[in-house]
Write a protein that holds these residues in place. Structure first.
Motif, short mmCIF file in Angstrom:
data_model
loop_
_atom_site.label_atom_id
_atom_site.label_comp_id
_atom_site.label_asym_id
_atom_site.label_seq_id
_atom_site.Cartn_x
_atom_site.Cartn_y
_atom_site.Cartn_z
N PRO A 136 -27.61 63.02 -40.69
CA PRO A 136 -27.49 61.88 -39.80
C PRO A 136 -27.84 62.25 -38.36
O PRO A 136 -27.41 63.28 -37.85
CB PRO A 136 -26.02 61.46 -39.93
N VAL A 137 -28.60 61.41 -37.70
CA VAL A 137 -29.04 61.67 -36.34
C VAL A 137 -28.08 61.03 -35.34
O VAL A 137 -27.71 59.87 -35.47
CB VAL A 137 -30.45 61.08 -36.11
N THR A 138 -27.67 61.82 -34.36
CA THR A 138 -27.00 61.26 -33.19
C THR A 138 -28.08 60.95 -32.16
O THR A 138 -28.84 61.83 -31.76
CB THR A 138 -25.98 62.23 -32.59
N LEU A 139 -28.17 59.70 -31.76
CA LEU A 139 -29.15 59.28 -30.76
C LEU A 139 -28.42 59.01 -29.45
O LEU A 139 -27.46 58.24 -29.41
CB LEU A 139 -29.88 58.01 -31.21
N GLY A 140 -28.87 59.69 -28.40
CA GLY A 140 -28.25 59.51 -27.10
C GLY A 140 -29.29 59.15 -26.05
O GLY A 140 -30.46 59.48 -26.19
N GLY A 141 -28.85 58.48 -25.02
CA GLY A 141 -29.75 58.13 -23.95
C GLY A 141 -28.99 57.92 -22.66
O GLY A 141 -27.80 57.62 -22.65
N HIS A 142 -29.71 58.10 -21.56
CA HIS A 142 -29.14 57.88 -20.23
C HIS A 142 -29.91 56.77 -19.54
O HIS A 142 -31.14 56.73 -19.60
CB HIS A 142 -29.23 59.17 -19.40
N SER A 143 -29.20 55.83 -18.91
CA SER A 143 -29.83 54.79 -18.10
C SER A 143 -30.82 53.97 -18.93
O SER A 143 -30.45 53.38 -19.93
CB SER A 143 -30.50 55.46 -16.88
N TYR A 144 -32.09 53.96 -18.53
CA TYR A 144 -33.12 53.24 -19.30
C TYR A 144 -33.25 53.80 -20.71
O TYR A 144 -33.46 53.06 -21.67
CB TYR A 144 -34.45 53.33 -18.55
N GLY A 145 -33.09 55.11 -20.85
CA GLY A 145 -33.13 55.71 -22.17
C GLY A 145 -32.00 55.22 -23.05
O GLY A 145 -32.15 55.09 -24.27
N ALA A 146 -30.84 54.92 -22.44
CA ALA A 146 -29.73 54.35 -23.21
C ALA A 146 -30.04 52.93 -23.66
O ALA A 146 -29.65 52.52 -24.75
CB ALA A 146 -28.45 54.38 -22.36
N TRP A 147 -30.74 52.17 -22.81
CA TRP A 147 -31.16 50.83 -23.19
C TRP A 147 -32.10 50.89 -24.40
O TRP A 147 -31.96 50.11 -25.35
CB TRP A 147 -31.86 50.17 -21.99
N ILE A 148 -33.03 51.83 -24.39
CA ILE A 148 -33.92 52.00 -25.54
C ILE A 148 -33.12 52.40 -26.77
O ILE A 148 -33.33 51.86 -27.87
CB ILE A 148 -35.00 53.06 -25.23
N ALA A 149 -32.21 53.37 -26.62
CA ALA A 149 -31.42 53.85 -27.74
C ALA A 149 -30.58 52.73 -28.34
O ALA A 149 -30.43 52.63 -29.57
CB ALA A 149 -30.52 55.01 -27.29
N ALA A 150 -30.02 51.87 -27.48
CA ALA A 150 -29.20 50.77 -27.98
C ALA A 150 -30.04 49.77 -28.77
O ALA A 150 -29.62 49.26 -29.82
CB ALA A 150 -28.49 50.08 -26.82
N HIS A 151 -31.24 49.48 -28.28
CA HIS A 151 -32.13 48.59 -29.03
C HIS A 151 -32.49 49.21 -30.37
O HIS A 151 -32.57 48.51 -31.40
CB HIS A 151 -33.40 48.30 -28.22
N TYR A 152 -32.71 50.51 -30.39
CA TYR A 152 -33.07 51.16 -31.65
C TYR A 152 -31.89 51.08 -32.64
O TYR A 152 -32.09 50.80 -33.82
CB TYR A 152 -33.47 52.61 -31.43
N ALA A 153 -30.70 51.35 -32.15
CA ALA A 153 -29.52 51.29 -33.02
C ALA A 153 -29.31 49.89 -33.58
O ALA A 153 -28.90 49.73 -34.74
CB ALA A 153 -28.28 51.74 -32.25
N ALA A 154 -29.60 48.87 -32.77
CA ALA A 154 -29.45 47.50 -33.25
C ALA A 154 -30.47 47.17 -34.34
O ALA A 154 -30.19 46.38 -35.24
CB ALA A 154 -29.59 46.52 -32.09
N SER A 155 -31.66 47.80 -34.25
CA SER A 155 -32.72 47.52 -35.21
C SER A 155 -32.72 48.44 -36.42
O SER A 155 -33.14 48.04 -37.51
CB SER A 155 -34.09 47.62 -34.51
N ARG A 156 -32.31 49.69 -36.22
CA ARG A 156 -32.39 50.70 -37.29
C ARG A 156 -31.04 51.41 -37.47
O ARG A 156 -30.98 52.64 -37.40
CB ARG A 156 -33.46 51.74 -36.94
N PRO A 157 -29.96 50.69 -37.72
CA PRO A 157 -28.66 51.35 -37.82
C PRO A 157 -28.57 52.36 -38.95
O PRO A 157 -27.83 53.34 -38.85
CB PRO A 157 -27.68 50.19 -38.01
N THR A 158 -29.33 52.16 -40.03
CA THR A 158 -29.21 53.07 -41.17
C THR A 158 -29.85 54.43 -40.89
O THR A 158 -29.62 55.38 -41.64
CB THR A 158 -29.87 52.46 -42.42
#
Length: 300
Positions: A136-158
């Motif tokens: 399992p991958v832990t995806l982290g992001g800071h600032s704009y990178g966190a916005w991208i990471a959150a969108h990815y988690a919403a689209s690809r949670p599995t």
């Protein structure tokens, strides 16, 4: 995929050249100087994606849990070196990514710009496929990178095991008007002086890595593309977020009110862990709070 493996030695001749690279020799030298501070060995790869070549810098045990980190706008993947040194490279296989089209060593595909959040998700799909993490991958992001990471988690949670958002912008709160007005001259016509002045103001004069600041100077001459903007990511599900979420806000952030943003995050994601780290500004967070970030990620 192109790969190099390096240690604490000059790196300017160790990464394969790619066509149409938008960075200057001075930018590359400054980038390599920051990367030389990372814990050795560092594996650097250039991954093909539909939107261009993507540079990923990795360190830590090959069999450790994979941690993919996205930087804030303009910060480059090298900003994660302090976190790697603080312990992340001991507990995880750290994969730090240069955002395609942003300052860094990633090279956009001509005529195929990333324009939508769907493009960002497709780009990150290709990056994760290229990294080929085990487990399992832990995806982290800071600032704009966190916005991208959150969108990815919403689209690809599995595809994810966990989501770590470090002072995310435009996820739980919008920008303060004063912050935008202060940043505007730097955004419209960036110069090294304007970048330094903004970082001094936002960080409250915090002592930041001199090598990283020199790299920030060079981003003024980087031909970046227009960043993707769009709606806030929807991390809500039927009562629980799609993946476990940990959010850490910078208590002295000027881009938003950290306490209000944290309150919004707790209301939106009641099952998430949400913390506010006092005394740290937004842009300084990955550099001066590396120990706290490493402990947060290691705690799981």
């Amino acid at each position: 995929m192109f790969r190099t493996s390096t240690s604490h030695t000059p790196r300017s001749n160790r990464t394969p050249r790619t066509p149409h690279t938008p960075h200057t020799p001075h930018f590359r030298a400054a980038y390599d100087a920051v990367l030389a501070q990372w814990p050795a060995p560092v594996d650097s790869v250039v991954l093909p994606t539909p939107y261009g070549l993507t540079r990923v810098n990795s360190c830590g045990p090959a069999g450790a849990p994979p941690l993919v980190l996205l930087p804030g706008a303009g910060a480059t993947s090298t900003v994660w070196g302090a976190c790697a040194r603080a312990g992340l490279a001991g507990t995880h296989r750290v994969h730090a990514v240069d955002l395609v089209g942003d300052p860094g060593l990633s090279v956009p595909e001509p005529g195929r710009a990333v324009r939508t959040t769907g493009d960002l998700v497709g780009w990150l799909d290709a990056v994760l496929d290229g990294i080929g993490p085990h487990g399992p991958v832990t995806l982290g992001g800071h600032s704009y990178g966190a916005w991208i990471a959150a969108h990815y988690a919403a689209s690809r949670p599995t595809r994810l095991g966990r989501l770590v958002l470090l002072d995310p912008t435009r996820v739980f709160a919008g920008f303060r008007h004063g912050y935008v007005l202060r940043a505007l001259p730097m955004l419209v016509r960036p110069t090294p002086e304007r970048i330094r002045s903004f970082l001094v103001w936002e960080s409250g004069g915090a002592e930041l890595d001199p090598a990283w600041l020199r790299l920030q100077d060079e981003t003024a001459r980087f031909r970046a593309v227009r960043p993707v903007t769009g709606p806030r990511p929807d991390l809500t599900g039927p009562g629980e977020p799609p993946v476990p979420v940990h959010v850490l806000f910078a208590g002295r952030a000027r881009c938003h009110d950290a306490d209000r943003a944290a309150g919004a995050a707790r209301r939106m994601l009641p099952g998430a862990r949400v913390d506010v780290l006092p005394g740290v500004s937004h842009h300084a967070l990955p550099l001066v709070a590396a120990g706290e970030i490493a402990r947060l990620v290691a705690a799981g």
